[in-house]
Scaffold this motif. Sequence first.
Motif, PDB file in Angstrom:
ATOM      1  N   ASP A 124       0.807  -1.222   0.000  1.00  0.00           N
ATOM      2  CA  ASP A 124       0.000   0.000   0.000  1.00  0.00           C
ATOM      3  C   ASP A 124       0.839   1.271   0.000  1.00  0.00           C
ATOM      4  O   ASP A 124       0.307   2.381   0.061  1.00  0.00           O
ATOM      5  N   GLU A 129       3.133   1.541  -6.258  1.00  0.00           N
ATOM      6  CA  GLU A 129       2.107   1.646  -7.291  1.00  0.00           C
ATOM      7  C   GLU A 129       2.564   1.030  -8.617  1.00  0.00           C
ATOM      8  O   GLU A 129       3.617   1.368  -9.147  1.00  0.00           O
ATOM      9  N   GLN A 483      -5.843  -6.700 -10.940  1.00  0.00           N
ATOM     10  CA  GLN A 483      -6.634  -6.858  -9.728  1.00  0.00           C
ATOM     11  C   GLN A 483      -5.769  -7.327  -8.554  1.00  0.00           C
ATOM     12  O   GLN A 483      -6.141  -7.138  -7.391  1.00  0.00           O
ATOM     13  N   GLU A 485      -3.015  -6.146  -7.352  1.00  0.00           N
ATOM     14  CA  GLU A 485      -2.611  -5.033  -6.485  1.00  0.00           C
ATOM     15  C   GLU A 485      -3.756  -4.581  -5.600  1.00  0.00           C
ATOM     16  O   GLU A 485      -3.579  -4.360  -4.393  1.00  0.00           O
ATOM     17  N   THR A 486      -4.931  -4.473  -6.179  1.00  0.00           N
ATOM     18  CA  THR A 486      -6.104  -4.055  -5.407  1.00  0.00           C
ATOM     19  C   THR A 486      -6.403  -5.055  -4.297  1.00  0.00           C
ATOM     20  O   THR A 486      -6.631  -4.676  -3.135  1.00  0.00           O
ATOM     21  N   ASP A 487      -6.378  -6.344  -4.643  1.00  0.00           N
ATOM     22  CA  ASP A 487      -6.665  -7.383  -3.649  1.00  0.00           C
ATOM     23  C   ASP A 487      -5.637  -7.383  -2.519  1.00  0.00           C
ATOM     24  O   ASP A 487      -5.992  -7.539  -1.340  1.00  0.00           O
ATOM     25  N   LYS A 489      -3.815  -4.879  -1.444  1.00  0.00           N
ATOM     26  CA  LYS A 489      -4.007  -3.701  -0.599  1.00  0.00           C
ATOM     27  C   LYS A 489      -5.194  -3.895   0.347  1.00  0.00           C
ATOM     28  O   LYS A 489      -5.139  -3.491   1.523  1.00  0.00           O
ATOM     29  N   GLU A 490      -6.241  -4.510  -0.160  1.00  0.00           N
ATOM     30  CA  GLU A 490      -7.413  -4.743   0.685  1.00  0.00           C
ATOM     31  C   GLU A 490      -7.094  -5.713   1.821  1.00  0.00           C
ATOM     32  O   GLU A 490      -7.505  -5.509   2.970  1.00  0.00           O
TER      33      GLU A 490
END
Length: 557
Positions: A124, A129, A483, A485-487, A489-490
């Motif tokens: 994160d 990024e 997806q 990266e998004t997963d 971070k979550e």
Amino acid sequence: MEEGGGGLATEKEIWEKRHFRGGKNAERQETFRTDSDLSIARVYTPSDLEGMDYAEDLGFPGEYPYTRGIRPNMYRGRFWTMRQYAGFGTAEETNSRFKYLLAQGQTGLSVAFDLVTQIGYDSDDPLAEGEVGKVGVAIDSLADMEVLFAGIPLDKVSTSMTINAPAAVLLAMYVAVAEKRGIGPEKLVGTIQNDILKEYMARGTYIFPPAPSMRLITDVFQYCAQNLPNWNTISISGYHIREAGATAVQEVAFTLADGIAYVQAAIDSGLKVDDFAPRLSFFFGAHADFFEEIAKFRAARRIWAKIMRERFGAVDAKSLMLRFHTQTAGSTLTAQQPEVNTVRVAFQALSAILGGTQSLHTNAWDEALALPTESSALLALRTQQVIAHELGVADSVDPLAGSYLLEKLTNDLEEEVWRKLDKIDELGGAVRAIELGFQQKEIQASAYRYQMEIEQGKKVVVGVNKFAGEETPPQGLWRTDPQVETDQKEKLALLKKGRSAAVVKAHLEQLQRAAAGEENLMPYLMAAVRDYVTLGEICGVLREVFGSYEKDSFVRG
């Protein structure tokens, strides 16, 4: 090999005049040289090995100077460890790949971490990024490590982790995973790369300046000597030096110079050489110049044995043995006609095996274009299995020993390596030489020369500067799902939300105080990761204390 003096040399001269005088038997080129620019003669005879003493220079396998191998029976006892390097996306995805490869006959794990993990940030972090999970698996905390090794018996499988600047933290996580399963650290077998010096000269995934980085390494040496007796505390890597453009001679010389620096640092920290040296390991590349590569491995063993016995006074036979992992050469893989890479990899793997490697990774044919697919990774593993089970090359120890060419190349390569080691000593050792840019300049010059030879057609690369043609781009290459990266971070956000902020703060404060002093940091790292303090949080505190290294200058955090 002491025989065959002047008489045979004279006979060779007569033979050459008889067959090659006056332009007879024209040859493809005026001179032949290895990739390290060592001369290759037309033919070799015993006269090329005058003065060579079998007992002193070769000996028997499993005995000093270990030129012929570190085990008396080598692969007649058991094959090398087939350790395919893998890691991508999330811990769940990589765990699935590990299980697939183990089911296909792989005998050891090798973890690739993403660049974010390698330089000590969490997924994160703004600097992460676009890079999460792209060239390896994203590991932010013990929670990820638990998923990464879920269902894998850590007391029965050896694990290698290619991690350097934050190696101590990842090792702490691995030990903590085992602890949670009731597996004691004494049962763990594996390796952390933990080699920071080559990062400064060839690769660039450093975090801290040299001095605190060396402290972390010696802390690991000390901790493992007391707690992880079967763990290889460092894999001193020539592979990345070679991938950056070094020759075989430079690869061995700069790697062994780094090894000398690590041994000296450990001794200076109060450790006895035979307490830690048996757990040192090395990592080399296997490139295309077949006989030079085999000679390289043999020479490296002989040189290291001499260094450890004569320079450091090591007595334990295991301290003298250069144990190494090999990976076929990623830098030789081509995007053009990529299927041909399968042939390159097979011969490179064969050179490593004939050179006596302890474990081996074979690259997949599509790695010049993307991370390996499941099918290309399987073919790479099958390459090793064919060599092991079908060719018969593992049935005799050091089968090429006695070849006039191979023994002369081994001697020549050793001589050149000693010259470079002497030069590095003159400059003040590996760390000082790196600070002066010596190794970097040598690698850059070699890389430039090699590239110019390709561009000028002096060195043939099939499908690139010769035998090129129209081709259809390969289909089905592996691509990282955005997806991921998004997963990641979550998951990290949920982890942080569920922890005790006070406990995390206390761990970080304790680590900060210890880092500012002289205590071994491993117990503090172990305590922190057990309570799910993240990699980025730990490295952030260490950056505040140690500062950050940016090429030629230090920047305080």
